[in-house]
Scaffold this motif. Structure first.
Motif, PDB file in Angstrom:
ATOM      1  N   TRP A  27      -8.577   8.425  -3.823  1.00  0.00           N
ATOM      2  CA  TRP A  27      -8.793   9.204  -5.039  1.00  0.00           C
ATOM      3  C   TRP A  27      -8.064   8.543  -6.202  1.00  0.00           C
ATOM      4  O   TRP A  27      -7.360   7.566  -6.007  1.00  0.00           O
TER       5      TRP A  27
ATOM      6  N   SER B 119       0.864  -1.195   0.000  1.00  0.00           N
ATOM      7  CA  SER B 119       0.000   0.000   0.000  1.00  0.00           C
ATOM      8  C   SER B 119       0.891   1.232   0.000  1.00  0.00           C
ATOM      9  O   SER B 119       2.105   1.139   0.246  1.00  0.00           O
ATOM     10  N   GLY B 120       0.295   2.383  -0.216  1.00  0.00           N
ATOM     11  CA  GLY B 120       1.051   3.627  -0.101  1.00  0.00           C
ATOM     12  C   GLY B 120       1.566   3.814   1.317  1.00  0.00           C
ATOM     13  O   GLY B 120       2.702   4.262   1.523  1.00  0.00           O
ATOM     14  N   LEU B 121       0.741   3.463   2.284  1.00  0.00           N
ATOM     15  CA  LEU B 121       1.179   3.610   3.679  1.00  0.00           C
ATOM     16  C   LEU B 121       2.335   2.660   3.987  1.00  0.00           C
ATOM     17  O   LEU B 121       3.265   3.016   4.718  1.00  0.00           O
TER      18      LEU B 121
ATOM     19  N   TYR C  76       0.029  13.681   4.896  1.00  0.00           N
ATOM     20  CA  TYR C  76      -0.943  12.584   4.912  1.00  0.00           C
ATOM     21  C   TYR C  76      -1.027  12.036   6.353  1.00  0.00           C
ATOM     22  O   TYR C  76      -0.002  11.630   6.938  1.00  0.00           O
TER      23      TYR C  76
ATOM     24  N   ALA D  80       1.612   6.179  -3.782  1.00  0.00           N
ATOM     25  CA  ALA D  80       0.493   5.248  -3.577  1.00  0.00           C
ATOM     26  C   ALA D  80      -0.042   4.866  -4.959  1.00  0.00           C
ATOM     27  O   ALA D  80      -0.772   5.632  -5.582  1.00  0.00           O
TER      28      ALA D  80
ATOM     29  N   THR E 149       2.576  10.979  -4.297  1.00  0.00           N
ATOM     30  CA  THR E 149       1.320  10.409  -4.812  1.00  0.00           C
ATOM     31  C   THR E 149       0.569  11.410  -5.687  1.00  0.00           C
ATOM     32  O   THR E 149       0.059  11.058  -6.754  1.00  0.00           O
TER      33      THR E 149
ATOM     34  N   ASP F 129       6.577  12.109  -0.437  1.00  0.00           N
ATOM     35  CA  ASP F 129       5.339  11.404  -0.788  1.00  0.00           C
ATOM     36  C   ASP F 129       4.852  12.032  -2.090  1.00  0.00           C
ATOM     37  O   ASP F 129       4.339  13.145  -2.110  1.00  0.00           O
TER      38      ASP F 129
ATOM     39  N   ILE G 279       5.519   4.305   3.013  1.00  0.00           N
ATOM     40  CA  ILE G 279       5.985   5.242   4.037  1.00  0.00           C
ATOM     41  C   ILE G 279       6.668   4.467   5.170  1.00  0.00           C
ATOM     42  O   ILE G 279       7.764   4.810   5.615  1.00  0.00           O
TER      43      ILE G 279
ATOM     44  N   THR H 224      -2.164   2.885  -5.494  1.00  0.00           N
ATOM     45  CA  THR H 224      -3.607   2.819  -5.242  1.00  0.00           C
ATOM     46  C   THR H 224      -4.365   3.916  -5.997  1.00  0.00           C
ATOM     47  O   THR H 224      -5.533   3.747  -6.336  1.00  0.00           O
ATOM     48  N   LYS H 225      -3.705   5.055  -6.252  1.00  0.00           N
ATOM     49  CA  LYS H 225      -4.372   6.217  -6.825  1.00  0.00           C
ATOM     50  C   LYS H 225      -4.309   6.146  -8.360  1.00  0.00           C
ATOM     51  O   LYS H 225      -4.950   5.318  -8.948  1.00  0.00           O
TER      52      LYS H 225
ATOM     53  N   LEU I 240      -4.799  -1.896  -3.848  1.00  0.00           N
ATOM     54  CA  LEU I 240      -3.897  -1.175  -2.944  1.00  0.00           C
ATOM     55  C   LEU I 240      -2.471  -1.572  -3.282  1.00  0.00           C
ATOM     56  O   LEU I 240      -2.173  -2.766  -3.375  1.00  0.00           O
ATOM     57  N   MET I 241      -1.590  -0.592  -3.481  1.00  0.00           N
ATOM     58  CA  MET I 241      -0.170  -0.895  -3.685  1.00  0.00           C
ATOM     59  C   MET I 241       0.629   0.386  -3.527  1.00  0.00           C
ATOM     60  O   MET I 241       0.083   1.487  -3.636  1.00  0.00           O
TER      61      MET I 241
ATOM     62  N   GLU J 171       6.012  16.565   1.178  1.00  0.00           N
ATOM     63  CA  GLU J 171       4.768  16.212   0.479  1.00  0.00           C
ATOM     64  C   GLU J 171       4.208  17.471  -0.164  1.00  0.00           C
ATOM     65  O   GLU J 171       4.092  18.495   0.511  1.00  0.00           O
TER      66      GLU J 171
HETATM   67  C1  PLP Z   1      -3.606   7.480  -0.388  1.00  0.00           C
HETATM   68  C2  PLP Z   1      -2.339   8.089   0.029  1.00  0.00           C
HETATM   69  C3  PLP Z   1      -1.381   7.354   0.708  1.00  0.00           C
HETATM   70  C4  PLP Z   1      -1.604   5.929   1.150  1.00  0.00           C
HETATM   71  O1  PLP Z   1      -1.928   5.063   0.148  1.00  0.00           O
HETATM   72  P1  PLP Z   1      -2.699   3.687   0.502  1.00  0.00           P
HETATM   73  O2  PLP Z   1      -2.408   2.823  -0.646  1.00  0.00           O
HETATM   74  O3  PLP Z   1      -4.139   4.067   0.682  1.00  0.00           O
HETATM   75  O4  PLP Z   1      -2.087   3.181   1.778  1.00  0.00           O
HETATM   76  C5  PLP Z   1      -0.203   7.976   1.036  1.00  0.00           C
HETATM   77  N1  PLP Z   1       0.019   9.264   0.726  1.00  0.00           N
HETATM   78  C6  PLP Z   1      -0.888  10.007   0.071  1.00  0.00           C
HETATM   79  C7  PLP Z   1      -0.575  11.427  -0.246  1.00  0.00           C
HETATM   80  C8  PLP Z   1      -2.096   9.440  -0.290  1.00  0.00           C
HETATM   81  O5  PLP Z   1      -2.993  10.186  -0.932  1.00  0.00           O
END
Ligand code: PLP
Length: 413
Positions: free
Chosen positions: A358, A88-90, A114, A217, A192, A190, A93, A219-220, A229-230, A157
């Motif tokens: 998003w 996931s994005g988290l 975030y 992320a 994203t 970050d 981090i 994921t977005k 999720l990645m 960020e």
């Molecule tokens: C969504 C998001 C994350 C985390 O991503 P996940 O895949 O939901 O864990 C981290 N940083 C930013 C800026 C994000 O928008």
């Protein structure tokens, strides 16, 4: 007497069948390799194998052709040399903070980061003797003043989460480079929002000014579907990549092949989608600036938005004067409106769905309690009720009509 191999039992044949498909299959999508176990040709090959070397395979957790393909593509999107995929994005981090910080260190995080980045620092990092402090990303001097010899990592960020202030990213990176009498301090971005498209994290000024790590992320926008999720962790420095890779392995941060497949399917359209989300978001943000219920639109492309000049400096060019931005913005609804009216507006939207995240095709809305999210109310944000929009791929005129009907129905004509 010669021994003869018995004919295998059907249950063995179901597993060890001699048929091999012909080679040379070509198609738009790369094949999906799923593995925990990976075979070795012989014992010598097994013993000689170094799992860190991506010229071969050891175990599913250390990579397959599918994960290596997605890593290579994400590295090129970000302008990096190395990429690691995480669940996931988290997790991206966490991979960075856990790899680079040890007991006694301090990590600096922007006050508008975030939220879960701050929560990780408040939770596990504090529990392991790693302190953190928040800095004002709109004031590079504040970052400079907070760096001490204990500072081992600075998170960056742009824009800020939810409030969308756009910091002077190159200035913050220069502060990190000059810190501790020129010894410097590591910085991780970050990325994203920028997605590797709005600006180049490893060349911020056209002369090679770079962050040390860029996380994203997936994921977005890389997924674009709201269904995966990645995360990714990109670097240009070999030694730094190795350190992140070791933590990645020890923490077991593998990703599933089918999730990689979904993202590999979406990546070719990412730049087109990004620009479509961007254009629609600008259209809606401009429309909302004219509405009486709205006291402020927080979108970095708007003249007068917090940090607009920094966005312009980083994300526009002679070739693309209109620049690039993600399809994400917030509005402040007037303080004189009640919270019930704001909730009724969000509930009354038909095309916009209530939901986090998003980058997907469906427009999303979230009302946020800003006062509970920040140490102090941000200077650049007017009082009122914050509502964030993620603009999907619906027709912008239909989205405007939806905003209009929901505002009117909530008593904000
Ligand atoms: C969504 C998001 C994350 C985390 O991503 P996940 O895949 O939901 O864990 C981290 N940083 C930013 C800026 C994000 O928008």
């Amino acid at each position: 007497m010669a021994t003869t191999h018995p004919t295998p039992h059907p249950s063995t044949h179901l597993i060890h069948h001699p048929y091999q498909p012909p080679s040379g299959f070509g198609a738009p999508m790369p094949p999906v390799h799923k593995a925990s176990t990976v075979f070795f040709a012989n014992v010598a090959a097994m013993r000689a194998r170094d799992w860190r070397n991506k010229a071969g395979y050891t175990y599913g957790l250390h990579g397959t052709p599918t994960t290596f393909t997605l890593e290579a593509r994400m590295a090129s999107v970000e302008g990096a040399r190395h990429c690691l995929l995480v669940p996931s994005g988290l997790a991206a981090i966490a991979n960075v903070s856990l790899a680079l910080l040890k007991a006694g260190d301090e990590v600096l995080i922007p006050s508008n980061a975030y939220g879960p980045n701050k929560a990780l620092a408040d939770g596990e990092l504090a529990q392991w003797g790693i302190s953190h402090a928040l800095y004002d990303p709109m004031n590079p001097a504040d970052l400079a003043a907070r760096i001490t010899p204990r500072t081992a990592l600075v998170w960056l960020e742009v824009p800020g989460s939810v409030t969308m202030e756009f910091a002077d990213l190159p200035a913050l990176v220069r502060v990190c480079r000059a810190a501790n009498d020129g010894a410097g301090v590591r910085c991780a971005l970050d990325n994203t929002w920028g997605a590797g498209l709005a600006f180049a994290p490893f060349d911020l000024d056209g002369a090679g000014l770079a962050v040390d790590v860029s996380i994203h992320a997936l994921t977005k926008y890389p997924s674009g579907g709201g269904d995966v999720l990645m995360g990714s962790v990109c670097t240009v420095d070999d030694a730094l990549h190795e350190r992140l890779l070791l933590a990645h392995m020890r923490l077991g941060l593998g990703v599933a092949a089918n999730d990689c497949e979904t993202i590999l399917r979406s990546l070719p359209s990412m730049a087109l989608r990004y620009d479509a989300h961007d254009a629609a978001a600008r259209h809606l943000a401009l429309w909302l600036t004219q509405h009486r219920a709205v006291s402020q639109v927080l979108h970095p492309v708007l003249a007068g938005a917090p940090g607009h000049a920094h966005w312009q400096a980083l994300c526009t060019s002679a070739q693309r004067p209109q620049g690039r931005a993600a399809g994400l913005f917030s509005v402040m609804l007037h303080a004189r409106l009640s919270r019930d009216q704001v909730d009724a507006f969000c509930d009354g939207l038909q095309l916009f769905k209530l939901g986090y995240s998003w980058g997907g095709p469906i427009s999303l809305v979230v009302p946020y309690e800003l006062a509970t999210m920040r140490p102090t109310w941000p200077q650049s944000v007017q009082p009122g009720h914050l509502v964030r929009f993620s603009i999907g791929l619906e027709d912008p005129a239909d989205l405007v009509a939806d905003l209009q009907q929901a505002l009117a129905a909530a008593g904000m004509p």
